[in-house]
Design a protein around this motif. Structure first.
Motif, mmCIF file in Angstrom:
data_model
loop_
_atom_site.group_PDB
_atom_site.id
_atom_site.type_symbol
_atom_site.label_atom_id
_atom_site.label_comp_id
_atom_site.label_asym_id
_atom_site.label_seq_id
_atom_site.Cartn_x
_atom_site.Cartn_y
_atom_site.Cartn_z
ATOM 1 N N ASP A 113 0.564 -0.799 0.233
ATOM 2 C CA ASP A 113 0.183 0.033 0.252
ATOM 3 C C ASP A 113 0.693 1.281 -0.433
ATOM 4 O O ASP A 113 0.438 2.250 -0.378
ATOM 5 C CB ASP A 113 -0.939 -0.157 1.127
ATOM 6 N N GLU A 114 1.583 0.895 0.442
ATOM 7 C CA GLU A 114 3.139 2.629 0.926
ATOM 8 C C GLU A 114 3.604 2.456 -0.623
ATOM 9 O O GLU A 114 3.506 3.443 -1.169
ATOM 10 C CB GLU A 114 4.239 2.079 1.687
ATOM 11 N N GLU A 115 3.627 1.193 -1.206
ATOM 12 C CA GLU A 115 4.721 1.666 -2.167
ATOM 13 C C GLU A 115 3.581 1.879 -3.397
ATOM 14 O O GLU A 115 3.910 3.345 -4.231
ATOM 15 C CB GLU A 115 5.814 0.434 -3.191
ATOM 16 N N LYS A 117 0.846 4.151 -3.279
ATOM 17 C CA LYS A 117 0.893 5.453 -2.585
ATOM 18 C C LYS A 117 1.702 6.348 -3.654
ATOM 19 O O LYS A 117 0.916 7.859 -3.474
ATOM 20 C CB LYS A 117 0.563 5.517 -0.724
ATOM 21 N N LYS A 118 2.647 5.831 -3.089
ATOM 22 C CA LYS A 118 3.741 6.571 -3.523
ATOM 23 C C LYS A 118 4.061 7.378 -5.008
ATOM 24 O O LYS A 118 4.406 8.436 -5.797
ATOM 25 C CB LYS A 118 5.548 6.467 -3.075
#
Length: 241
Positions: A113-115, A117-118
């Motif tokens: 999810d973090e990747e 989102k970036k």
């Protein structure tokens, strides 16, 4: 056309070394029977697209609009580059209509999810089709819906797949929180008893409200809820089965 792509992607998932991450992810989420029932496959990015081209050729992929060339201009020079439609979406599953015909391919990113989102990357990407005219899982689960005379409506494809694996086979997915008139007419062929099990977020809340307002007078529609710590039925079943 899509059936050739599905078969080839399934072959690559089980035989191509670069598909190992996809295979490991699937094995961590689903058993072999579920993988076979829903016909998962591996769609390579542009670096490895030659593996898929070698199986079915460029023309088939271009006709399906999942591989194409485009012109770019930069500091080097104008040139053509090849593009994979499912770049960053290596895990694919076919979307079948109520008669079992392939109408789309759905790709899933394996990035965190973090990747995602970036780089503003959605979790899923599908080839173009009329989503409002179909329900994911209806072909596979219509017999169970008839037998139990009710259907559970969820949002995502993995929600359906995980539910089926856990023994809940009378489930279909909208592909979002919006139920179209055509989708409602499809459901009405099999049952008049509908349980809404949409995501625990603002879109899910709004979707429940609209569905009951628009279709409540035509069917027996009830809300079902998960505990607040779970976003969807996939997350709930993954943590409780």
């Amino acid at each position: 056309m899509l059936n050739k792509i599905v078969e080839s992607c399934r072959f690559l998932l089980n035989n191509f070394p670069e598909a190992e991450d996809c295979k490991q992810y699937l094995n961590s989420r689903l058993n072999t029977d579920s993988q076979e029932l829903f016909q998962f496959g591996y769609f390579p990015g542009i670096k490895n697209i030659a593996a898929l081209i070698s199986l079915i050729g460029e023309d088939t992929l271009k006709d399906a609009k999942v591989f194409f060339s485009k012109d770019i201009e930069d500091s080097f020079s104008p040139r053509k580059v090849n593009v994979s439609f499912f770049e960053n979406y290596p895990l694919v599953v076919p979307f079948r209509d109520v008669y079992g015909k392939y109408v789309s391919l759905v790709g899933r990113s394996l990035l965190s999810d973090e990747e995602r989102k970036k780089i503003s990357l959605p979790k899923y990407k599908n080839t173009v089709f009329s989503k409002k005219h179909h329900l994911f899982g209806l072909y596979e689960n219509k017999a169970a819906i008839l037998e139990q005379d009710c259907v559970y409506i969820v949002e995502g494809q993995f929600d359906v797949i995980k539910a089926v694996e856990s023994g809940f086979k009378n489930v279909v997915a909208l592909g979002g929180a919006h139920l179209s008139y055509y989708q409602f007419s499809l459901i009405s062929r099999y049952t008049n008893n509908i349980f809404l099990l949409l995501d625990n977020d603002e879109a899910g809340i709004a979707g429940r409200k609209r569905i009951i307002e628009v279709f409540g007078k035509y069917a027996n529609i009830r809300n079902m809820y998960l505990s607040d710590e779970y976003k969807d039925i996939d997350e709930y079943l993954s943590n409780n089965t």
